[in-house]
Scaffold this motif. Structure first.
Motif, short mmCIF file in Angstrom:
data_model
loop_
_atom_site.label_atom_id
_atom_site.label_comp_id
_atom_site.label_asym_id
_atom_site.label_seq_id
_atom_site.Cartn_x
_atom_site.Cartn_y
_atom_site.Cartn_z
N UNK A 42 13.42 -45.25 18.06
CA UNK A 42 12.42 -44.48 17.33
C UNK A 42 11.35 -45.42 16.77
N UNK A 43 11.78 -46.62 16.38
CA UNK A 43 10.84 -47.61 15.86
C UNK A 43 10.19 -48.43 16.97
N UNK A 45 10.07 -48.11 20.58
CA UNK A 45 9.43 -47.61 21.80
C UNK A 45 8.25 -46.70 21.48
N UNK B 5 0.35 -43.79 31.61
CA UNK B 5 0.62 -44.87 30.66
C UNK B 5 1.95 -45.50 31.02
N UNK B 7 5.58 -46.75 29.33
CA UNK B 7 6.39 -46.10 28.31
C UNK B 7 6.87 -44.72 28.73
N UNK B 28 5.11 -54.07 25.25
CA UNK B 28 5.70 -54.08 23.90
C UNK B 28 6.83 -55.10 23.86
N UNK B 32 12.03 -57.01 18.70
CA UNK B 32 11.14 -56.50 17.64
C UNK B 32 11.33 -57.19 16.30
N UNK B 192 6.70 -55.40 18.42
CA UNK B 192 7.74 -54.65 19.12
C UNK B 192 8.10 -53.34 18.44
N UNK B 193 7.16 -52.76 17.71
CA UNK B 193 7.44 -51.55 16.92
C UNK B 193 6.39 -50.48 17.22
N UNK B 194 6.34 -50.10 18.49
CA UNK B 194 5.31 -49.15 18.92
C UNK B 194 5.52 -47.76 18.34
N UNK B 195 6.78 -47.44 17.98
CA UNK B 195 7.05 -46.12 17.42
C UNK B 195 6.49 -45.93 16.03
N UNK B 196 6.18 -47.06 15.36
CA UNK B 196 5.65 -47.02 13.99
C UNK B 196 4.25 -46.40 13.94
N UNK B 197 3.49 -46.57 15.02
CA UNK B 197 2.09 -46.12 15.11
C UNK B 197 1.23 -46.77 14.03
#
Lengths: 322, 322
Positions: A42-43, A45, B5, B7, B28, B32, B192-197
């Motif tokens: 969740x963090x 990807x 994309x 992912x 990414x 992370x 490495x934290x692409x889910x954080x936006x």
């Protein structure tokens, strides 16, 4: 474009010091949904289409709707994007007022003419009509049947249901999907997780498609997708929370009324009181490190969210002791 | 407006099954930054101005800049919003290409005419010029001095530095702040934290002000503000990660070259290889449950992110064994 909002506790704290403030300046539930353990992905990807679809399915069940829907970074994001996807700046928007000030601000910034009206009947004939139901800050309720009739008398009806979770029968979400109606839902208020930034727009297929396109591939963070799916899927928590709030509303109203304030409206998540002097009332509560909301357009109204833990209720009771 | 994309591991997994996939389809970092313990308020409260300011201060130090800056929900959010705040649809945008496809897509959707050019010299005289530096997917580097000269020869220069973290001397961020230059930074890729936006736009004060206004009061989630401030403030982690990636780039290149692929470019976070048949190469890796990126505009190029844990390196090595 700085508008006043609740949640500005930083400023109160900076002015007065102390770190045990109780923030009642918003309508955010202070007994939040417990954040579940999150998958590391969740963090790490990019948020996946599968995770988004799981969230949307949970939201569709919770909101009892099969209408086209998009998840966004808060109802606020939907409010900000709506004027942009409606295009045709220069058109007029009628907003049932007073209400949450971001609707007028965002349409105005986008070049629309904003007409505040104080009577729902004055919305008839509008190109775009905006209603917050229940309304913020006065809690005014408009029956769904009235809004469904209004939908046929305006070009587009936008119903902001940010505070509707405890009143599922009030919601137009089950009736959405036809052209001309867009419903906005907030996740963070009822679930007490405003930092997550999650909300929804649903209804008119063409408008939802434009919002989806403008939102881009990853508008909601990975943790928000997971937390939202878990919370919106937890009907038992929602029911228990609605029952708790229903019992607590009379408790805060009794405290305020005993202190001499008159009830001016409210919802399950905040109450609006009329006082002799709203600024003085806010100062008094701030002396007890309780932060509240007053409004630039009213010298007498003060809004309080409901306290959470019992110790917060006792602090408020002490502050409102005569 | 569906663009391809990286992912999109869901699709590969749905087609082929298995749940131990290694996703190398993005750039990414797969090692992370460790998500720190979060204050409960990061989830429950509206994100505060103080938390935002702490993040911006950490970002300013990490990016060595004093330019006006705004934090947004990913570099992607900046890419989506830039055409909207630049207004004046109908103007022409020149984009050094091939590159990340969202720049062209977002400007095109907003009504701009997009002119892809393959030579930096062809950007001279552009009303708006866009450069990704280092470039995605080929890693092409343009020296900062060249870009600073170019800035004076175009109306607006946008430099997307989404993959620049390991190359601080490449960045224009320290030179930003004058009109006519906007730099975009991504948080999620290097950390490495692409889910954080989380991402940033910095530079031209008027444009950053317009982005800030359009972003509204809470564009970044509470946890993202905290995690971003911690990660961007951790110079030791950044240095160790850059050193690790610098050592691992030759390792993956050697594997690919031994397998018969020719190095076509890359950055610290992904590598681009020329193969006889990119689709077949992607299929071959997918047979080993390793997902990669190929491009609709090239039948021969395949892009791989760097593996993370040693077991992932061994899986890739096995897949690329002759």
């Amino acid at each position: 474009m700085q508008r006043d909002h609740g949640g500005d506790l930083d400023r109160a704290r900076a002015k007065r010091g102390g770190d045990d403030w109780i923030d009642l300046s918003t309508g955010i539930n202070r007994v939040p949904y417990p954040v579940p353990a999150l998958a590391p992905e969740a963090w790490t990807a990019l948020p996946t289409a599968n995770a988004r679809d799981r969230l949307l399915q949970a939201a569709a069940r919770a909101y009892r709707t099969q209408a086209p829907m998009v998840a966004l970074a808060g109802a606020q994001a939907a409010i900000q994007m709506l004027p942009l996807v409606l295009g045709e700046a220069g058109r007029t928007v009628r907003i049932l007022s007073p209400t949450y000030n971001e609707h007028a601000a965002c349409f105005s910034t986008a070049g629309f003419t904003v007409e505040p009206v104080d009577d729902p009947a004055a919305l008839v004939g509008a190109s775009i009509a905006i209603v917050v139901n229940p309304n913020n800050p006065d809690g005014r309720l408009i029956p769904p049947a009235d809004l469904l009739a209004l939908r046929k008398q305006v070009g587009l009806l936008v119903v902001d249901e940010s505070f509707a979770d405890p009143l599922p029968d009030l919601s137009l979400a089950p009736h959405a999907g036809e052209p001309g109606l867009v419903v906005l839902r907030s996740f963070g208020k009822f679930f007490g997780l405003a930092g997550v930034r999650l909300g929804f727009a649903l209804g008119d297929a063409a408008i939802i498609a434009r919002l989806t396109a403008m939102a881009g591939p990853w508008p909601v963070a990975g943790p928000a997708l997971e937390i939202g799916a878990a919370a919106l899927g937890d009907a038992a928590w929602a029911q228990a929370t609605t029952e708790r709030l229903s019992q607590e509303v009379p408790r805060i109203d009794a405290m305020a009324q005993a202190y001499g304030w008159a009830l001016a409206g409210g919802t399950h998540l905040f109450r609006l009181y009329e006082t002799p002097d709203a600024a003085a009332a806010q100062e008094h509560l701030a002396d007890h490190r309780i932060w509240s909301r007053i409004f630039p357009w009213s010298p007498r109204l003060i809004r309080l969210g409901l306290p959470g833990m019992e110790c917060e209720w006792l602090r408020l009771a002490a502050a409102l002791e005569r």
